[in-house]
Scaffold this motif. Structure first.
Motif, PDB file in Angstrom:
ATOM      1  N   LEU A  57      12.867 -41.522   2.584  1.00  0.00           N
ATOM      2  CA  LEU A  57      14.020 -42.660   2.807  1.00  0.00           C
ATOM      3  C   LEU A  57      13.369 -43.960   2.394  1.00  0.00           C
ATOM      4  N   ASP A  58      12.253 -44.342   2.617  1.00  0.00           N
ATOM      5  CA  ASP A  58      11.797 -45.669   2.483  1.00  0.00           C
ATOM      6  C   ASP A  58      11.868 -45.747   0.836  1.00  0.00           C
ATOM      7  N   ASN A  59      11.378 -44.743   0.122  1.00  0.00           N
ATOM      8  CA  ASN A  59      11.600 -44.747  -1.173  1.00  0.00           C
ATOM      9  C   ASN A  59      13.090 -45.138  -1.771  1.00  0.00           C
ATOM     10  N   LEU A  60      13.582 -43.992  -1.182  1.00  0.00           N
ATOM     11  CA  LEU A  60      15.152 -44.106  -1.569  1.00  0.00           C
ATOM     12  C   LEU A  60      15.727 -45.415  -1.497  1.00  0.00           C
ATOM     13  N   ARG A  61      15.355 -45.978  -0.523  1.00  0.00           N
ATOM     14  CA  ARG A  61      16.069 -47.457  -0.138  1.00  0.00           C
ATOM     15  C   ARG A  61      15.494 -48.489  -1.294  1.00  0.00           C
ATOM     16  N   GLN A  62      14.483 -48.181  -1.894  1.00  0.00           N
ATOM     17  CA  GLN A  62      14.038 -49.197  -2.792  1.00  0.00           C
ATOM     18  C   GLN A  62      14.636 -48.951  -4.221  1.00  0.00           C
ATOM     19  N   VAL A  63      15.391 -47.928  -4.396  1.00  0.00           N
ATOM     20  CA  VAL A  63      16.078 -47.794  -5.861  1.00  0.00           C
ATOM     21  C   VAL A  63      16.999 -48.732  -5.863  1.00  0.00           C
ATOM     22  N   ARG A  64      16.945 -49.485  -7.034  1.00  0.00           N
ATOM     23  CA  ARG A  64      18.122 -50.434  -7.214  1.00  0.00           C
ATOM     24  C   ARG A  64      18.154 -50.737  -8.775  1.00  0.00           C
ATOM     25  N   SER A  65      19.260 -51.602  -9.142  1.00  0.00           N
ATOM     26  CA  SER A  65      19.642 -52.000 -10.506  1.00  0.00           C
ATOM     27  C   SER A  65      18.437 -52.487 -11.113  1.00  0.00           C
ATOM     28  N   GLY A  66      18.247 -52.125 -12.427  1.00  0.00           N
ATOM     29  CA  GLY A  66      17.304 -52.839 -13.015  1.00  0.00           C
ATOM     30  C   GLY A  66      15.787 -51.991 -13.543  1.00  0.00           C
ATOM     31  N   LEU A  67      15.680 -50.909 -12.370  1.00  0.00           N
ATOM     32  CA  LEU A  67      14.402 -50.097 -12.539  1.00  0.00           C
ATOM     33  C   LEU A  67      14.535 -49.311 -13.825  1.00  0.00           C
ATOM     34  N   ASP A  68      13.406 -49.058 -14.524  1.00  0.00           N
ATOM     35  CA  ASP A  68      13.390 -47.929 -15.630  1.00  0.00           C
ATOM     36  C   ASP A  68      13.192 -46.457 -15.086  1.00  0.00           C
ATOM     37  N   LYS A  69      13.150 -45.752 -15.945  1.00  0.00           N
ATOM     38  CA  LYS A  69      13.276 -44.164 -15.450  1.00  0.00           C
ATOM     39  C   LYS A  69      11.780 -43.997 -14.937  1.00  0.00           C
ATOM     40  N   HIS A  70      10.901 -44.581 -15.583  1.00  0.00           N
ATOM     41  CA  HIS A  70       9.439 -44.346 -14.955  1.00  0.00           C
ATOM     42  C   HIS A  70       9.252 -44.780 -13.401  1.00  0.00           C
ATOM     43  N   GLN A  71      10.006 -45.983 -13.225  1.00  0.00           N
ATOM     44  CA  GLN A  71      10.039 -46.459 -11.982  1.00  0.00           C
ATOM     45  C   GLN A  71      10.640 -45.824 -10.741  1.00  0.00           C
ATOM     46  N   ILE A  72      11.898 -45.267 -11.480  1.00  0.00           N
ATOM     47  CA  ILE A  72      12.773 -44.384 -10.506  1.00  0.00           C
ATOM     48  C   ILE A  72      12.032 -43.118 -10.362  1.00  0.00           C
ATOM     49  N   ALA A  73      11.496 -42.639 -11.304  1.00  0.00           N
ATOM     50  CA  ALA A  73      10.578 -41.394 -10.904  1.00  0.00           C
ATOM     51  C   ALA A  73       9.437 -41.417  -9.906  1.00  0.00           C
ATOM     52  N   GLU A  74       8.696 -42.665  -9.873  1.00  0.00           N
ATOM     53  CA  GLU A  74       7.723 -42.695  -9.126  1.00  0.00           C
ATOM     54  C   GLU A  74       8.341 -42.636  -7.639  1.00  0.00           C
ATOM     55  N   LEU A  75       9.547 -43.560  -7.390  1.00  0.00           N
ATOM     56  CA  LEU A  75      10.159 -43.486  -6.172  1.00  0.00           C
ATOM     57  C   LEU A  75      10.623 -42.058  -5.612  1.00  0.00           C
ATOM     58  N   ILE A  76      11.489 -41.719  -6.416  1.00  0.00           N
ATOM     59  CA  ILE A  76      12.224 -40.211  -5.866  1.00  0.00           C
ATOM     60  C   ILE A  76      11.912 -39.190  -6.795  1.00  0.00           C
ATOM     61  N   GLY A  77      11.125 -39.127  -7.571  1.00  0.00           N
ATOM     62  CA  GLY A  77      10.971 -38.128  -8.553  1.00  0.00           C
ATOM     63  C   GLY A  77      11.786 -37.937  -9.620  1.00  0.00           C
ATOM     64  N   TYR A  78      11.802 -36.841 -10.743  1.00  0.00           N
ATOM     65  CA  TYR A  78      12.569 -36.652 -11.921  1.00  0.00           C
ATOM     66  C   TYR A  78      13.767 -35.989 -11.442  1.00  0.00           C
ATOM     67  N   PRO A  79      14.831 -36.055 -12.310  1.00  0.00           N
ATOM     68  CA  PRO A  79      16.048 -35.322 -11.809  1.00  0.00           C
ATOM     69  C   PRO A  79      15.887 -33.809 -11.815  1.00  0.00           C
ATOM     70  N   HIS A  80      16.952 -33.333 -10.942  1.00  0.00           N
ATOM     71  CA  HIS A  80      16.719 -31.863 -10.604  1.00  0.00           C
ATOM     72  C   HIS A  80      17.395 -31.203 -11.402  1.00  0.00           C
ATOM     73  N   PHE A  81      18.116 -31.566 -12.378  1.00  0.00           N
ATOM     74  CA  PHE A  81      18.769 -30.681 -13.625  1.00  0.00           C
ATOM     75  C   PHE A  81      18.323 -30.744 -14.800  1.00  0.00           C
ATOM     76  N   GLU A  82      18.455 -29.785 -15.768  1.00  0.00           N
ATOM     77  CA  GLU A  82      17.988 -30.017 -17.053  1.00  0.00           C
ATOM     78  C   GLU A  82      18.785 -30.703 -17.920  1.00  0.00           C
ATOM     79  N   GLU A  83      18.754 -32.175 -17.866  1.00  0.00           N
ATOM     80  CA  GLU A  83      19.249 -32.922 -18.626  1.00  0.00           C
ATOM     81  C   GLU A  83      18.977 -33.291 -19.918  1.00  0.00           C
ATOM     82  N   GLY A  84      17.924 -33.004 -20.322  1.00  0.00           N
ATOM     83  CA  GLY A  84      17.388 -33.164 -21.500  1.00  0.00           C
ATOM     84  C   GLY A  84      16.440 -34.549 -21.621  1.00  0.00           C
TER      85      GLY A  84
END
Length: 272
Positions: A57-84
């Motif tokens: 939850l601490d990481n999830l609450r840090q997700v915000r506008s302007g982060l790139d995909k690598h930064q998002i993945a560092e916080l909450i991991g990569y997406p859970h679906f095969e989105e390509g």
């Protein structure tokens, strides 16, 4: 034939890597909206993400506008679906939440839309009520302590300033002093429980005389306060004669003794 096969294989690999692309339709270039939001079915999750995850939850609450995909993945991991890989402008997750002290698990879907530069811009929950589960908990308001009961107020008026010598009639200056006092008492009369007016004399004269004089002076102040608008029901008047002296003076010439004993000639007002 071999070159043709390689070309077809490369194209097939590219299509596989592109995968499903965006689930939502017409994702805006600025990533802040979509023509139609579409949610993948949790049953279509790859086996490695089956059932979703319990996010930090601490990481999830840090997700915000302007982060790139690598930064998002560092916080909450990569997406859970095969989105390509290429051209993907949204990531989808399935998150599980458990309330403290409750074994029941709430399953929520979370979506991030990216702009054309692949920066996170907008965020969605399904159902929308799930957003509250990820919010920072608000601290419990501190209990409001009961205000301490105000301490009694004691006001001392000099009898020499209120009355002529050996008299219980208020002088003009005495009336003005009591009028000013009455105005202050009326400002807080709603919070006032009682007002006790106590008259005192010095030790000169007989006990009986001093007792009567102190009572008459206390009543004179009380009546003046009532005339100025202070409720009679809240006032009590009493005389204590020469009791509780403030100052002790040795015997001597009368004029000097009268001056020395002046602090003992007084009217005290106690406001509760």
């Amino acid at each position: 034939m071999r070159a043709t096969f390689k070309g077809v294989a490369a194209l097939s690999l590219a299509l596989a890597l592109a995968g499903c692309g965006n689930y939502s339709h017409e994702v805006a270039k600025d990533g802040r909206s979509a023509g139609q939001l579409a949610w993948p079915s949790p049953t279509n999750m790859p086996s490695m993400h089956k059932g979703g995850t319990f996010p930090n939850l601490d990481n999830l609450r840090q997700v915000r506008s302007g982060l790139d995909k690598h930064q998002i993945a560092e916080l909450i991991g990569y997406p859970h679906f095969e989105e390509g890989v290429w051209g993907v402008r949204e990531w989808n997750y399935v998150f599980n939440f458990r309330k403290p002290g409750n074994d029941e698990v709430t399953v929520c879907q979370y979506k991030i839309l990216f702009d054309k530069d692949k920066l996170a811009r907008s965020f969605y929950w399904m159902p929308e009520a799930c957003s509250a589960l990820a919010e920072e908990p608000r601290p419990e308001p501190a209990p409001i302590a009961a205000a301490p009961a105000p301490s009694p107020q004691n006001i001392t008026l000099s009898a020499d300033a209120l009355f002529a010598f050996d008299s219980a009639g208020l002088t003009d200056g005495g009336k003005e002093a009591v009028t000013n006092l009455g105005a202050k008492l009326r400002e807080h009369i709603a919070q006032t429980q009682s007002i006790r007016v106590t008259g005192y004399t010095d030790r000169l004269g007989s006990d009986a005389y001093n007792q009567q004089l102190s009572e008459r002076r206390a009543r004179a102040v009380m009546e003046a306060l009532v005339s100025d608008g202070v409720p009679r029901t809240k006032i009590v008047a009493e005389g204590l004669g020469e009791k509780d002296p403030i100052k002790d003076c040795p015997d001597g010439p009368r004029k000097e003794l009268v001056t020395c004993l002046a602090p003992n000639r007084r009217v005290e007002i106690r406001v509760d």
